[in-house]
Design an enzyme around this catalytic site. Sequence first.
Site, short mmCIF file in Angstrom:
data_model
loop_
_atom_site.label_atom_id
_atom_site.label_comp_id
_atom_site.label_asym_id
_atom_site.label_seq_id
_atom_site.Cartn_x
_atom_site.Cartn_y
_atom_site.Cartn_z
CG ASP A 76 -0.29 0.09 2.56
OD1 ASP A 76 0.77 -0.53 2.74
OD2 ASP A 76 -0.83 0.78 3.45
CD GLU A 113 3.86 1.06 7.32
OE1 GLU A 113 4.47 1.37 8.37
OE2 GLU A 113 3.56 1.91 6.46
#
Length: 454
Positions: free
Chosen positions: A88, A153
């Site tokens: 991400d 994250e």
Amino acid sequence: MERVINRINSNINTYIEELKDFLRIPSISTSEQYKKEMLTGANFVADKMRTASLKNVKVIKTKGHPLVYADWLNAPGKPTVLIYGHYDVQPVDPISLWDSQPFDPVIKNGKIYARGATDDKGQMYMHIKSVEAYLKTVKRLPLNVKFIIEGEEEIGSENLEEFIYNNTKLLKCDTVLISDTALYGPGIPTITYGLRGLTYLEIEVTGPNRDLHSGTFGGTIANPINVLAEIISKLMDKNGHITIPGFYDDVIRITKKEKENFSSLVFSEKKFAKEIGVKKLKGEKGYTTLEREWARPTLDCNGILGGFTEEGAKTVLPSKAMAKISMRLVPNQDPYKISKLFTKYVKSITPDTVSIKIKDLHGGYPVLTPLDDKATIAGANAMAKAFGKKTVFMREGGSIPIVTVFAKKLKAPSVLMGLGLNTENLHSPNEHFDLKHFHLGILSSAYFLQEYAK
Ligand code: BES
Ligand code: MN
Ligand code: MN
């Protein structure tokens, strides 16, 4: 080993083309809008793992964005390395400040520009390529490898945390290898042995039940923006010490040995200030810049909102004001305890003319790994081999909250073998990754597997 290294060196251009494809996927985890692209990102990672001849490749659904798992476990009696990374990326705003499109990677002066280039797609991808180089040449790895790659994250790793709790056996390992930090400088092999933690809160101050005319009501009530500014100004004294009672109670002092190590690193305050465009540096009294950045806690306002902010003048008293405030923590501060101390103190200094709401958004524990850990030494040796230079050790101001979960639940220390640079605009426009470091990172990863298997 020679065949592995040769393969990496002769395929680097293909790897760069693949990385470009990866960077074209707008896998922004913060907004629901990119749910489909997040799945595309996870599938991309899984596909490349299959091509690399990894086994048991799985895209695992969670309540949020999917995880990707893979392994190769055909080295009985040898240690197991868990490789962690995230696919991400941060949002791209402000888009107008990008020189090229964030999801249309371009290479300029040996650097690849795109959102996620250095944080963390480019760094994470290095490990898939190093494993592939082994499995396509010598057909085996010197030890056992597992991958866990997440898509959350940047938003707190909540679902990976839960997954670790429920799958300790699947993820069982001797050490965790992570490339999601920075080199001390260009071309300097670096192992990071400390990360800061984080407590992130939002405070909202409410005054009148609606916005009011600042003439007819001005002077009769407390203005929530003024009150909020007053509260914020009371959180830190003029020496840069945080005033929350008990805030420093659990802080581990910087050791003499560490101070010596920090000051042995070449550092120019002037260059540092110039690069980020400030007139002068500022921080806690009694500490050097590197100490402030790596080993001392901070408190910062990350955003503030209230009243009239459009063009021109509007005479108004706002009903509400809001601020986002975060604290970077150092060992052994506990983010939950700090959140409580903050809340208690802020409430105690809030005047009774307004009401206040405080929301804890997310946090993470700080990290300090022992320098004599077997994996840390293997990491340092591996980077030294790849770069042909001695590895330096540093701490880092940023946070990777999942590292503590690995330590607590899997009882495994992490090796932070980052290849980024803090000047590569992570979380900001024109993010990029130096392709020299991408190449050296793949080599470092390959050497790490060899070194740690010894
Ligand atoms: N890779 C970074 C952490 C980092 C930043 C390490 C700079 C080394 C140098 C990570 O993706 C990140 O951005 N972490 C967040 C954590 C937060 C979202 C809980 C951070 O540090 O703000
Ligand atoms: Mn990252
Ligand atoms: Mn990040």
